[in-house]
Design a protein around this motif. Structure first.
Motif, PDB file in Angstrom:
ATOM      1  N   SER A 136      -7.723   0.176  -0.537  1.00 34.19           N
ATOM      2  CA  SER A 136      -6.890  -1.011  -0.761  1.00 34.19           C
ATOM      3  C   SER A 136      -7.344  -2.124   0.177  1.00 34.19           C
ATOM      4  O   SER A 136      -7.808  -1.869   1.294  1.00 34.19           O
ATOM      5  CB  SER A 136      -5.418  -0.680  -0.511  1.00 34.19           C
ATOM      6  N   CYS A 169      -2.453  -8.013  -3.518  1.00 29.82           N
ATOM      7  CA  CYS A 169      -2.888  -6.707  -3.030  1.00 29.82           C
ATOM      8  C   CYS A 169      -3.741  -6.053  -4.111  1.00 29.82           C
ATOM      9  O   CYS A 169      -3.372  -6.020  -5.282  1.00 29.82           O
ATOM     10  CB  CYS A 169      -1.655  -5.865  -2.726  1.00 29.82           C
ATOM     11  N   THR A 219       7.454   1.562   2.252  1.00 26.74           N
ATOM     12  CA  THR A 219       6.814   1.026   3.446  1.00 26.74           C
ATOM     13  C   THR A 219       6.315   2.206   4.266  1.00 26.74           C
ATOM     14  O   THR A 219       7.045   3.169   4.476  1.00 26.74           O
ATOM     15  CB  THR A 219       7.795   0.177   4.281  1.00 26.74           C
ATOM     16  N   TRP A 220       5.065   2.114   4.711  1.00 25.56           N
ATOM     17  CA  TRP A 220       4.413   3.191   5.457  1.00 25.56           C
ATOM     18  C   TRP A 220       4.356   2.863   6.939  1.00 25.56           C
ATOM     19  O   TRP A 220       4.106   1.716   7.321  1.00 25.56           O
ATOM     20  CB  TRP A 220       2.991   3.402   4.939  1.00 25.56           C
ATOM     21  N   ARG A 255       7.071   7.463   5.382  1.00 24.54           N
ATOM     22  CA  ARG A 255       7.213   6.583   4.217  1.00 24.54           C
ATOM     23  C   ARG A 255       8.704   6.394   3.962  1.00 24.54           C
ATOM     24  O   ARG A 255       9.445   7.364   3.789  1.00 24.54           O
ATOM     25  CB  ARG A 255       6.529   7.253   3.035  1.00 24.54           C
ATOM     26  N   CYS A 264      -3.851  -6.301   1.255  1.00 23.27           N
ATOM     27  CA  CYS A 264      -2.474  -5.831   1.104  1.00 23.27           C
ATOM     28  C   CYS A 264      -1.733  -6.009   2.429  1.00 23.27           C
ATOM     29  O   CYS A 264      -2.326  -5.812   3.497  1.00 23.27           O
ATOM     30  CB  CYS A 264      -2.452  -4.363   0.703  1.00 23.27           C
ATOM     31  N   THR A 312       1.767  -1.267   3.294  1.00 25.93           N
ATOM     32  CA  THR A 312       1.747  -1.052   1.852  1.00 25.93           C
ATOM     33  C   THR A 312       1.293   0.364   1.499  1.00 25.93           C
ATOM     34  O   THR A 312       1.787   0.960   0.554  1.00 25.93           O
ATOM     35  CB  THR A 312       0.834  -2.076   1.161  1.00 25.93           C
ATOM     36  N   PHE A 313       0.343   0.895   2.272  1.00 30.78           N
ATOM     37  CA  PHE A 313      -0.198   2.231   2.029  1.00 30.78           C
ATOM     38  C   PHE A 313      -0.321   2.973   3.351  1.00 30.78           C
ATOM     39  O   PHE A 313      -0.242   2.364   4.422  1.00 30.78           O
ATOM     40  CB  PHE A 313      -1.585   2.145   1.364  1.00 30.78           C
ATOM     41  N   SER A 363      12.523  -1.809   6.794  1.00 31.10           N
ATOM     42  CA  SER A 363      11.328  -1.774   5.945  1.00 31.10           C
ATOM     43  C   SER A 363      11.038  -3.174   5.430  1.00 31.10           C
ATOM     44  O   SER A 363      11.894  -4.056   5.452  1.00 31.10           O
ATOM     45  CB  SER A 363      11.516  -0.807   4.779  1.00 31.10           C
ATOM     46  N   ASN A 364       9.811  -3.372   4.922  1.00 33.06           N
ATOM     47  CA  ASN A 364       9.417  -4.719   4.505  1.00 33.06           C
ATOM     48  C   ASN A 364       9.842  -5.082   3.087  1.00 33.06           C
ATOM     49  O   ASN A 364       9.496  -6.130   2.590  1.00 33.06           O
ATOM     50  CB  ASN A 364       7.909  -4.918   4.690  1.00 33.06           C
ATOM     51  N   THR A 398      13.485  -2.670  -5.879  1.00 33.35           N
ATOM     52  CA  THR A 398      12.275  -3.204  -5.260  1.00 33.35           C
ATOM     53  C   THR A 398      12.573  -4.584  -4.682  1.00 33.35           C
ATOM     54  O   THR A 398      13.223  -5.408  -5.315  1.00 33.35           O
ATOM     55  CB  THR A 398      11.140  -3.288  -6.290  1.00 33.35           C
ATOM     56  N   ASN A 443       8.957  -3.607   0.267  1.00 29.19           N
ATOM     57  CA  ASN A 443       8.112  -3.060  -0.796  1.00 29.19           C
ATOM     58  C   ASN A 443       8.813  -1.848  -1.392  1.00 29.19           C
ATOM     59  O   ASN A 443       9.781  -1.345  -0.841  1.00 29.19           O
ATOM     60  CB  ASN A 443       6.751  -2.620  -0.228  1.00 29.19           C
TER      61      ASN A 443
END
Length: 199
Positions: A56, A13, A84-85, A159, A59, A63-64, A78-79, A168, A81
Motif C-alpha cells: 500500500s 490510498c 485503524t491499525w 486493529r 495511505c 490504514t494497514f 481511532s482515525n 465507517t 477508517n
C-alpha cells in the motif's frame, strides 16, 4: 520482461496486489518492481510470498498493519477508517486490557490483536488473531473488551474497528491499560499453564 503503465489519482490510498496462482510468488529467481514517477517504491526479488503480495502507498498512517500508528497505554481515538491499525510493544510481560466500554462510542466496536503483520488474513472474525473481542461490556452494547497476556519487548499489531458497515467514518474511543503481572503456572502439565506467568 514486461512493463505496465497506469495513471492513478495522486490523493487516494492505493493498494498494489500481485497474485500468483501456483503459490510460490517470485521464488526462486523471479522479480517484479513497482515504480511511481520513475522511483522504485517496492520490489520482490526471488521472494516466496505465496499466492498474494500486497503493497500500500499514499495511505494515511494506521490504514494497514504495515503502516500502523504507535500505541501506548492510556486513552486513544481511532482515525475513523473502517479499521485503524496500531503497533504496540509492551514494556514488560503482563496482563493488558483494551476496552471500548463506556467511552461513548456511537457504533459497535471490535478489537483484533495479532503477533505479526506479514502474511495474515484479514477477516471480520477471530481467524488468525492472537486475541479478539466484539463484546464483554456490562451496560454498553457498542463496547468490547479484550484481556491480553503479552510478552514484554515483543511487537503486537492491534486493529480497532467498527462492527457495523454503516459506521465507517465514526472514530472509536478506546483505552489500553496494564492490569498487572500474568498469573498462572509455568508447568506445562498444569491446568492453569501460562508460560509468561510471574505470579
Amino acid at each position: 520482461a514486461q512493463t505496465f503503465v497506469y495513471c492513478v489519482p495522486a490523493d487516494v490510498c492505493k493498494i498494489f496486489r500481485m497474485l500468483d496462482s501456483y503459490g510460490d510468488g517470485m521464488a526462486p529467481d523471479g522479480v517484479y518492481r513497482l515504480y511511481r514517477d520513475n522511483e522504485l517504491i517496492h520490489e520482490s526479488l526471488g521472494e516466496n510470498y505465496g499466492h498474494e503480495d500486497n503493497y500500500s502507498f499514499d495511505c494515511p498512517p494506521g490504514t494497514f498493519c504495515n503502516n500502523p500508528l504507535t500505541l501506548s497505554p492510556g486513552l486513544a481515538v481511532s482515525n475513523g477508517n473502517a479499521d485503524t491499525w496500531y503497533r504496540f510493544v509492551p514494556a514488560e510481560n503482563g496482563t493488558y486490557e483494551i476496552s471500548t466500554c463506556g467511552l461513548g462510542n456511537a457504533c459497535p466496536s471490535k478489537i483484533w490483536v495479532y503477533d505479526l503483520c506479514d502474511g495474515i488474513t484479514i477477516t471480520n472474525n477471530n481467524l488468525g488473531t492472537l486475541f479478539y473481542a466484539e463484546d464483554g461490556c456490562d451496560n454498553d452494547p457498542n463496547g468490547a473488551v479484550a484481556t491480553l497476556f503479552l510478552e514484554g519487548g515483543k511487537e503486537y499489531f492491534v486493529r480497532i474497528g467498527n462492527a457495523s458497515n454503516t459506521c465507517t467514518g465514526q472514530p472509536i474511543n478506546f483505552e489500553l491499560s496494564y492490569q498487572g503481572p500474568i498469573v498462572g503456572c509455568t508447568d506445562p502439565t498444569a491446568c492453569n499453564y501460562q508460560p509468561l506467568a510471574s505470579v
